[in-house]
Design a protein around this motif. Structure first.
Motif, PDB file in Angstrom:
ATOM      1  N   ALA A 192      37.822  56.409  47.648  1.00 36.20           N
ATOM      2  CA  ALA A 192      37.299  55.114  48.104  1.00 36.20           C
ATOM      3  C   ALA A 192      37.098  54.159  46.933  1.00 36.20           C
ATOM      4  O   ALA A 192      37.380  52.955  47.043  1.00 36.20           O
ATOM      5  N   SER A 193      36.630  54.655  45.803  1.00 40.29           N
ATOM      6  CA  SER A 193      36.416  53.789  44.645  1.00 40.29           C
ATOM      7  C   SER A 193      37.736  53.241  44.112  1.00 40.29           C
ATOM      8  O   SER A 193      37.833  52.061  43.741  1.00 40.29           O
ATOM      9  N   LEU A 194      38.773  54.069  44.111  1.00 40.75           N
ATOM     10  CA  LEU A 194      40.080  53.604  43.656  1.00 40.75           C
ATOM     11  C   LEU A 194      40.659  52.582  44.629  1.00 40.75           C
ATOM     12  O   LEU A 194      41.297  51.599  44.208  1.00 40.75           O
ATOM     13  N   VAL A 195      40.436  52.795  45.919  1.00 40.48           N
ATOM     14  CA  VAL A 195      40.917  51.833  46.918  1.00 40.48           C
ATOM     15  C   VAL A 195      40.214  50.494  46.748  1.00 40.48           C
ATOM     16  O   VAL A 195      40.840  49.432  46.844  1.00 40.48           O
ATOM     17  N   VAL A 196      38.924  50.512  46.498  1.00 42.37           N
ATOM     18  CA  VAL A 196      38.184  49.264  46.290  1.00 42.37           C
ATOM     19  C   VAL A 196      38.733  48.510  45.082  1.00 42.37           C
ATOM     20  O   VAL A 196      38.949  47.288  45.133  1.00 42.37           O
ATOM     21  N   CYS A 197      38.966  49.217  43.985  1.00 42.67           N
ATOM     22  CA  CYS A 197      39.506  48.581  42.782  1.00 42.67           C
ATOM     23  C   CYS A 197      40.875  47.947  43.056  1.00 42.67           C
ATOM     24  O   CYS A 197      41.129  46.795  42.677  1.00 42.67           O
ATOM     25  N   ALA A 198      41.752  48.692  43.700  1.00 45.92           N
ATOM     26  CA  ALA A 198      43.089  48.175  43.984  1.00 45.92           C
ATOM     27  C   ALA A 198      43.036  47.019  44.982  1.00 45.92           C
ATOM     28  O   ALA A 198      43.826  46.076  44.890  1.00 45.92           O
ATOM     29  N   THR A 199      42.102  47.071  45.931  1.00 44.97           N
ATOM     30  CA  THR A 199      41.962  45.986  46.895  1.00 44.97           C
ATOM     31  C   THR A 199      41.564  44.688  46.208  1.00 44.97           C
ATOM     32  O   THR A 199      42.085  43.610  46.533  1.00 44.97           O
ATOM     33  N   LEU A 200      40.658  44.759  45.255  1.00 48.62           N
ATOM     34  CA  LEU A 200      40.237  43.563  44.529  1.00 48.62           C
ATOM     35  C   LEU A 200      41.395  42.928  43.770  1.00 48.62           C
ATOM     36  O   LEU A 200      41.485  41.704  43.660  1.00 48.62           O
ATOM     37  N   VAL A 201      42.294  43.760  43.257  1.00 48.67           N
ATOM     38  CA  VAL A 201      43.456  43.235  42.537  1.00 48.67           C
ATOM     39  C   VAL A 201      44.416  42.538  43.497  1.00 48.67           C
ATOM     40  O   VAL A 201      45.003  41.496  43.165  1.00 48.67           O
ATOM     41  N   ALA A 202      44.578  43.093  44.693  1.00 53.57           N
ATOM     42  CA  ALA A 202      45.594  42.600  45.627  1.00 53.57           C
ATOM     43  C   ALA A 202      45.087  41.511  46.552  1.00 53.57           C
ATOM     44  O   ALA A 202      45.886  40.927  47.300  1.00 53.57           O
ATOM     45  N   LEU A 203      43.806  41.187  46.523  1.00 54.55           N
ATOM     46  CA  LEU A 203      43.214  40.337  47.555  1.00 54.55           C
ATOM     47  C   LEU A 203      43.559  38.860  47.401  1.00 54.55           C
ATOM     48  O   LEU A 203      43.887  38.178  48.384  1.00 54.55           O
ATOM     49  N   PHE A 204      43.511  38.336  46.191  1.00 56.31           N
ATOM     50  CA  PHE A 204      43.576  36.885  46.002  1.00 56.31           C
ATOM     51  C   PHE A 204      44.884  36.255  46.492  1.00 56.31           C
ATOM     52  O   PHE A 204      44.836  35.174  47.105  1.00 56.31           O
ATOM     53  N   PRO A 205      46.065  36.836  46.229  1.00 62.13           N
ATOM     54  CA  PRO A 205      47.289  36.175  46.716  1.00 62.13           C
ATOM     55  C   PRO A 205      47.305  35.960  48.220  1.00 62.13           C
ATOM     56  O   PRO A 205      47.826  34.942  48.699  1.00 62.13           O
ATOM     57  N   ILE A 206      46.746  36.894  48.979  1.00 67.42           N
ATOM     58  CA  ILE A 206      46.729  36.730  50.428  1.00 67.42           C
ATOM     59  C   ILE A 206      45.754  35.632  50.826  1.00 67.42           C
ATOM     60  O   ILE A 206      46.054  34.805  51.704  1.00 67.42           O
ATOM     61  N   ILE A 207      44.583  35.598  50.185  1.00 66.79           N
ATOM     62  CA  ILE A 207      43.628  34.522  50.485  1.00 66.79           C
ATOM     63  C   ILE A 207      44.247  33.167  50.174  1.00 66.79           C
ATOM     64  O   ILE A 207      44.228  32.241  51.008  1.00 66.79           O
ATOM     65  N   SER A 208      44.795  33.029  48.982  1.00 69.58           N
ATOM     66  CA  SER A 208      45.326  31.737  48.543  1.00 69.58           C
ATOM     67  C   SER A 208      46.515  31.296  49.391  1.00 69.58           C
ATOM     68  O   SER A 208      46.552  30.164  49.907  1.00 69.58           O
ATOM     69  N   ASN A 209      47.509  32.173  49.551  1.00 70.19           N
ATOM     70  CA  ASN A 209      48.710  31.793  50.300  1.00 70.19           C
ATOM     71  C   ASN A 209      48.414  31.515  51.763  1.00 70.19           C
ATOM     72  O   ASN A 209      48.938  30.553  52.347  1.00 70.19           O
ATOM     73  N   THR A 210      47.590  32.357  52.374  1.00 74.76           N
ATOM     74  CA  THR A 210      47.290  32.171  53.794  1.00 74.76           C
ATOM     75  C   THR A 210      46.487  30.899  54.017  1.00 74.76           C
ATOM     76  O   THR A 210      46.721  30.169  55.002  1.00 74.76           O
ATOM     77  N   THR A 211      45.557  30.606  53.119  1.00 69.54           N
ATOM     78  CA  THR A 211      44.785  29.367  53.245  1.00 69.54           C
ATOM     79  C   THR A 211      45.684  28.145  53.150  1.00 69.54           C
ATOM     80  O   THR A 211      45.576  27.197  53.950  1.00 69.54           O
TER      81      THR A 211
END
Length: 255
Positions: A116-135
């Motif tokens: 779970a800790s590794l998933v959280v770390c990887a999620t934080l890395v991958a999150l911004f492009p989806i937020i920015s592009n989708t917005t």
């Protein structure tokens, strides 16, 4: 067909040059292994490397799915309220520019479960492009169509579902293609920072152990698997994009 044949031919040519150089110069395998040595290591350590690959792929997929869901929900919230976007978007940028290696040790300490800790770390890395592009996509609606929906007294939900989401799909899928690679990078970096051994370890741990043991062929073999996984992730998302947009959007019709 050309877009697939040419890269394969170039890769074969470069691998051939690599093999010729290591043989002609008699380069020791503990410095730079030849492609043949790497292939032999892949066969000899197949079980070990495939088990590690499965762990890395599992973390990458979970992080990617988490980033996709969270990114879309956050983008929807930003579009519905300028106040929400103004208040929270700087923090999304802050997460993007903060090196994951700086905060990963804290996340690993706070989240007790290793996966779970590794998933959280990887999620934080991958999150911004989806937020920015989708917005951006949700806001990139044709002014004439927006005026028509307003004239028809469409509700906010109808505007979102029938106008904003179709307009945002190309941007969303572009964000997915970026996020897929970042999820893999985040998973590998998080594994490096965690550095835990035993069963259930990913390819990053195998790279670390191979470096300590000077087993450079296995190190290169793990790197090859990571690279192939990244290519496979991008290819899968590109196919998904063509399937979703190929029948109607200009970005795929004009290919």
């Amino acid at each position: 067909m050309q877009q697939y044949v040419l890269p394969v031919l170039l890769a074969a040519f470069l691998i051939g040059l690599w093999q010729l150089w290591t043989v002609a110069a008699q380069v020791p395998s503990y410095l730079v292994p030849s492609p043949v040595d790497i292939a032999k290591t892949l066969v000899a350590d197949f079980g070990l490397l495939m088990g590690a690959l499965w762990v890395t792929v599992k973390i990458t997929v979970l992080a990617f799915l988490s980033a996709a869901v969270l990114g879309v929900l956050i983008a929807f919230a930003f579009v519905q309220s300028r106040w929400i976007e103004a208040a929270f978007f700087p923090y999304a940028v802050l997460l993007q520019v903060t090196p994951i290696v700086a905060i990963a040790p804290l996340i690993i300490v706070w989240v007790k479960d290793p996966t779970a800790s590794l998933v959280v770390c990887a999620t934080l890395v991958a999150l911004f492009p989806i937020i920015s592009n989708t917005t951006v996509g949700l806001r990139s609606v044709h002014p004439g169509l927006a005026a028509y929906f307003q004239l028809q007294r469409a509700s906010r939900w109808q505007v979102l579902l029938r106008l904003r989401i179709p307009s945002a799909l190309p941007y969303f899928f572009a964000g997915l293609r970026i996020s897929g690679g970042l999820a893999l990078i985040g998973a590998v970096v998080a594994e490096f920072v965690a550095g835990t051994g035993g069963t259930g370890t990913g390819l990053a741990y195998q790279i670390l152990q191979s470096g300590y043991q000077l087993n450079i062929p296995r190190l290169f073999a793990a790197l090859v698997l990571i690279s192939l996984t990244g290519v496979a992730v991008f290819a899968a998302l590109a196919c998904l994009t063509r399937w979703a947009l190929g029948g109607w959007h200009e970005s795929e019709l004009n290919r």
